[in-house]
Write an enzyme that holds these catalytic residues in place. Structure first.
Site, PDB file in Angstrom:
ATOM      1  N   HIS A 119       0.824  -1.175   0.016  1.00 17.07           N
ATOM      2  CA  HIS A 119       0.006   0.081  -0.018  1.00 17.07           C
ATOM      3  C   HIS A 119       0.798   1.389  -0.014  1.00 17.07           C
ATOM      4  O   HIS A 119       1.867   1.236   0.618  1.00 17.07           O
ATOM      5  CB  HIS A 119      -0.909  -0.061   1.323  1.00 17.07           C
ATOM      6  CG  HIS A 119      -2.188   1.000   0.933  1.00 17.07           C
ATOM      7  ND1 HIS A 119      -1.925   2.261   1.423  1.00 17.07           N
ATOM      8  CD2 HIS A 119      -3.463   0.537   0.743  1.00 17.07           C
ATOM      9  CE1 HIS A 119      -3.162   2.789   1.023  1.00 17.07           C
ATOM     10  NE2 HIS A 119      -3.930   1.907   0.602  1.00 17.07           N
TER      11      HIS A 119
ATOM     12  N   ASP B  54      -7.878  -5.561   0.198  1.00 16.72           N
ATOM     13  CA  ASP B  54      -8.410  -6.347  -0.703  1.00 16.72           C
ATOM     14  C   ASP B  54      -7.977  -7.961  -0.941  1.00 16.72           C
ATOM     15  O   ASP B  54      -8.482  -8.731  -1.480  1.00 16.72           O
ATOM     16  CB  ASP B  54      -7.914  -5.805  -2.119  1.00 16.72           C
ATOM     17  CG  ASP B  54      -8.591  -4.656  -2.528  1.00 16.72           C
ATOM     18  OD1 ASP B  54      -9.543  -4.422  -2.247  1.00 16.72           O
ATOM     19  OD2 ASP B  54      -7.846  -3.693  -2.968  1.00 16.72           O
TER      20      ASP B  54
HETATM   21  N1  CMC Z   1       3.854  -7.487  -4.951  1.00 18.98           N
HETATM   22  C1  CMC Z   1       5.357  -7.412  -5.000  1.00 18.98           C
HETATM   23  N2  CMC Z   1       6.111  -6.410  -4.897  1.00 18.98           N
HETATM   24  C2  CMC Z   1       5.410  -5.237  -4.633  1.00 18.98           C
HETATM   25  C3  CMC Z   1       4.156  -5.075  -4.572  1.00 18.98           C
HETATM   26  C4  CMC Z   1       3.456  -6.450  -4.612  1.00 18.98           C
HETATM   27  N3  CMC Z   1       2.165  -6.157  -4.329  1.00 18.98           N
HETATM   28  N4  CMC Z   1       3.690  -3.946  -4.039  1.00 18.98           N
HETATM   29  C5  CMC Z   1       5.038  -3.070  -4.111  1.00 18.98           C
HETATM   30  N5  CMC Z   1       5.930  -3.863  -4.447  1.00 18.98           N
HETATM   31  C6  CMC Z   1       7.560  -3.568  -4.418  1.00 18.98           C
HETATM   32  C7  CMC Z   1       7.570  -2.868  -5.951  1.00 18.98           C
HETATM   33  O1  CMC Z   1       7.787  -3.719  -6.900  1.00 18.98           O
HETATM   34  C8  CMC Z   1       8.772  -1.973  -5.375  1.00 18.98           C
HETATM   35  O2  CMC Z   1       9.885  -2.647  -5.360  1.00 18.98           O
HETATM   36  P1  CMC Z   1      11.408  -2.231  -5.710  1.00 18.98           P
HETATM   37  O3  CMC Z   1      11.762  -1.211  -4.580  1.00 18.98           O
HETATM   38  O4  CMC Z   1      12.334  -3.462  -5.504  1.00 18.98           O
HETATM   39  O5  CMC Z   1      11.365  -1.301  -6.898  1.00 18.98           O
HETATM   40  C9  CMC Z   1       8.402  -1.594  -3.965  1.00 18.98           C
HETATM   41  O6  CMC Z   1       7.682  -2.712  -3.631  1.00 18.98           O
HETATM   42  C10 CMC Z   1       7.545  -0.495  -4.020  1.00 18.98           C
HETATM   43  O7  CMC Z   1       6.514  -0.674  -4.650  1.00 18.98           O
HETATM   44  P2  CMC Z   1       5.574   0.831  -5.313  1.00 18.98           P
HETATM   45  O8  CMC Z   1       5.067   0.335  -6.578  1.00 18.98           O
HETATM   46  O9  CMC Z   1       6.719   1.840  -5.601  1.00 18.98           O
HETATM   47  O10 CMC Z   1       4.632   1.110  -4.243  1.00 18.98           O
HETATM   48  P3  CMC Z   1       3.578   2.108  -4.608  1.00 18.98           P
HETATM   49  O11 CMC Z   1       3.206   2.765  -3.346  1.00 18.98           O
HETATM   50  O12 CMC Z   1       3.595   3.017  -5.692  1.00 18.98           O
HETATM   51  O13 CMC Z   1       2.520   1.195  -4.600  1.00 18.98           O
HETATM   52  C11 CMC Z   1       0.592  -0.277  -4.628  1.00 18.98           C
HETATM   53  C12 CMC Z   1       1.228   0.687  -3.978  1.00 18.98           C
HETATM   54  C13 CMC Z   1      -0.592  -0.606  -3.699  1.00 18.98           C
HETATM   55  C14 CMC Z   1       0.019   0.191  -6.138  1.00 18.98           C
HETATM   56  C15 CMC Z   1       1.427  -1.545  -4.944  1.00 18.98           C
HETATM   57  O14 CMC Z   1       1.575  -2.189  -3.583  1.00 18.98           O
HETATM   58  C16 CMC Z   1       0.568  -2.794  -5.499  1.00 18.98           C
HETATM   59  O15 CMC Z   1       0.568  -2.797  -6.571  1.00 18.98           O
HETATM   60  N6  CMC Z   1      -0.113  -3.689  -4.910  1.00 18.98           N
HETATM   61  C17 CMC Z   1      -0.860  -4.701  -5.444  1.00 18.98           C
HETATM   62  C18 CMC Z   1      -2.121  -4.118  -5.779  1.00 18.98           C
HETATM   63  C19 CMC Z   1      -3.078  -4.096  -4.583  1.00 18.98           C
HETATM   64  O16 CMC Z   1      -3.375  -4.985  -3.815  1.00 18.98           O
HETATM   65  N7  CMC Z   1      -3.846  -2.843  -4.528  1.00 18.98           N
HETATM   66  C20 CMC Z   1      -4.881  -2.578  -3.780  1.00 18.98           C
HETATM   67  C21 CMC Z   1      -4.267  -1.188  -2.655  1.00 18.98           C
HETATM   68  S1  CMC Z   1      -5.311  -1.384  -1.415  1.00 18.98           S
HETATM   69  C22 CMC Z   1      -7.027  -0.746  -1.985  1.00 18.98           C
HETATM   70  C23 CMC Z   1      -7.071   0.431  -2.176  1.00 18.98           C
HETATM   71  O17 CMC Z   1      -7.001   1.432  -1.395  1.00 18.98           O
HETATM   72  O18 CMC Z   1      -7.183   0.629  -3.636  1.00 18.98           O
END
Ligand code: CMC
Length: 446
Positions: free
Chosen positions: A323, A381
């Site tokens: 998140h 989720d």
């Molecule tokens: N699985 C594997 N790796 C992950 C995941 C994941 N679910 N989420 C983040 N990472 C890794 C990402 O690859 C990155 O790694 P590195 O530092 O090596 O590049 C690091 O963690 C930081 O990730 P980010 O994408 O920069 O983080 P963000 O804050 O931009 O993204 C997120 C947050 C929710 C989009 C992401 O965690 C994600 O895609 N999660 C899966 C989708 C999900 O479950 N979404 C629902 C969110 S809760 C409901 C809502 O409020 O919508």
């Protein structure tokens, strides 16, 4: 002018510090200082509104990693501690002790209602559950195989074509009317999207039922026989609605605010919010989680799946994990995890293989260095889809349920923005890195 700091440090912990100053200085050490605005809780903010006027430069923050887009009094999140509060009340308390319409009132008005206020609010919302009969023709224009979120984007926005008397967002009575309509009609529109997809007749709302029970009735009743809503399921559904009701300035809520900042009508803005919610990184994750669990198929396949996620080359993510704000267990996921056990036990589905896979996946991920290092925990989720599946709700409807519940937050945030006399049209600026001016080349010489 204050002198700029002489020593630079790699990381500065300003949390909770008094007398923070931010300065931008030129090479002659002429500086402008930006004021700090204090938060009642959580990070203070640096007010950069005059930065461009004073210096001719913008700030650059794609993805809003360090930018507060607005001031709000509705929802507070401490992502490090895993805290979520609406108007000061912990989400765990609200989920246990309140109900969705009461939480909606709280989000909208800032206080819990007394008995009369609650009865009036419930009555007002309930009186708007029906939708214009002509909307059924809008539904009939969609292919039966349409994703229900595609229908919802259009159906929600189309309310502005049917309810002209709630469109003047500057008028408080109009605002209230469209808020009641939006909260009341989302369950009806959502259930209609489902009924349409399976070729069953639309079921009209029943105002003698609670908000959640009415929704389940519209989803699962058929004209041919009586359908009794299980009170346990209605209670669980209501709690899930509470858990999704608001989450401060997430992508869809920010979309609603940005759309509304131009003066667009509230129904169109909620349509925009639904579109933003649909993405798999946001509300679409609940559907993606279930697909992921089904693809994994067996506990023995988890290690392979985790390796694939960590490898990144296939682009797989552990859906329902991670998140932007929570760097700790999402408090909504904690409530849902225990609700999941209760609901599945009630339905005799406690041995659901997907629940087994989910729990094992969580156990392994929480110990794995990759997830630990990046502070990736289950989010809201991760467990919601398993409960929905046990309730008999089809996968494609999961994100629709998120939209239905988030409507309370969207309209509360919309109302707060409209009622703020200082709010302006949202107009981000950019860092332009394209061509500078060049001469047009005629097609013959290209
Ligand atoms: N699985 C594997 N790796 C992950 C995941 C994941 N679910 N989420 C983040 N990472 C890794 C990402 O690859 C990155 O790694 P590195 O530092 O090596 O590049 C690091 O963690 C930081 O990730 P980010 O994408 O920069 O983080 P963000 O804050 O931009 O993204 C997120 C947050 C929710 C989009 C992401 O965690 C994600 O895609 N999660 C899966 C989708 C999900 O479950 N979404 C629902 C969110 S809760 C409901 C809502 O409020 O919508």
């Amino acid at each position: 002018m204050p002198k700029p700091a002489e020593k630079t440090v790699e990381k500065l912990d300003l949390k909770g510090k008094k007398n923070i100053k931010m300065m931008v200085c030129d090479e002659e050490d002429k500086c402008v200082v930006m004021p700090v605005i204090r938060a009642s809780e959580g990070p203070d903010v640096l007010d950069v509104t005059k930065l461009y006027g004073d210096t001719g430069v913008f700030t650059y923050d794609p993805g809003f990693m360090s930018t507060a887009s607005c001031e709000s009094k509705i929802t507070y999140i401490d992502g490090d501690k895993g805290i979520l509060r609406h108007r000061g009340y912990d989400i765990q308390d609200l989920a246990k002790k309140s109900d969705y319409l009461e939480v909606s009132y709280l989000l909208l008005n800032g206080e819990l209602p007394d008995k009369k206020q609650k009865a009036d609010f419930v009555n007002n919302v309930t009186r708007h559950t029906m939708v214009h009969e002509q909307l059924s023709f809008l539904y009939r224009g969609f292919p039966r195989r349409s994703h229900p979120m595609a229908i919802m984007c259009g159906a929600a926005a189309s309310l502005s074509a049917f309810y002209h008397d709630g469109l003047d967002s500057r008028d408080p009575a109009s605002r209230e009317l469209s808020i009641h309509r939006m909260i009341a009609k989302m369950p009806t529109l959502s259930a209609m999207a489902y009924k349409y997809s399976i070729g069953q007749p639309f079921v009209y709302p029943r105002n003698d039922l609670s908000f959640a029970a009415n929704f389940l009735h519209m989803m699962f009743a058929v004209p041919a026989e009586e359908y009794k809503v299980s009170p346990t399921l209605a209670k669980a559904m209501d709690m899930i609605f509470i858990l999704h009701a608001d989450h401060e300035q997430n992508a869809s809520t920010s979309t609603v605010r940005l759309a509304a900042s131009s003066g667009a009508n509230p129904f169109a803005c909620i349509g925009a919010g639904i579109a933003s919610l649909w993405g798999a990184a946001h509300g679409g994750a609940n559907e993606a989680v279930l697909k992921m669990l089904q693809e994994i198929g067996d506990v023995k396949n988890i290690p392979d799946f985790i390796s694939r996620v960590k490898d990144k080359s296939a682009g797989d993510r552990l859906m329902g994990f991670g998140h932007r704000v929570y760097k700790n267990y999402d408090p909504r996921a904690a409530v849902l995890k225990s609700a999941c056990d209760d609901v599945l036990a009630e339905l005799g589905a406690e041995n659901d293989p997907l629940l087994k896979i989910a729990k094992e996946l969580e156990r392994i991920a929480l110990q794995d260095e990759y997830f630990v290092q990046r502070k990736l925990f289950p989010n809201v989720d991760f467990y919601s889809g398993i409960i929905y599946k046990a309730m008999g709700i089809p996968t494609q409807m999961y994100t629709v349920l998120f939209a239905l519940a988030r409507t309370a937050g969207w309209v509360a945030q919309w109302k707060e923005m409209i009622e703020d006399p200082t709010s302006k049209i949202g107009r981000p600026r950019q860092l332009y890195t394209g061509y500078t001016q060049r001469d047009f080349v005629p097609i013959e010489t290209r």
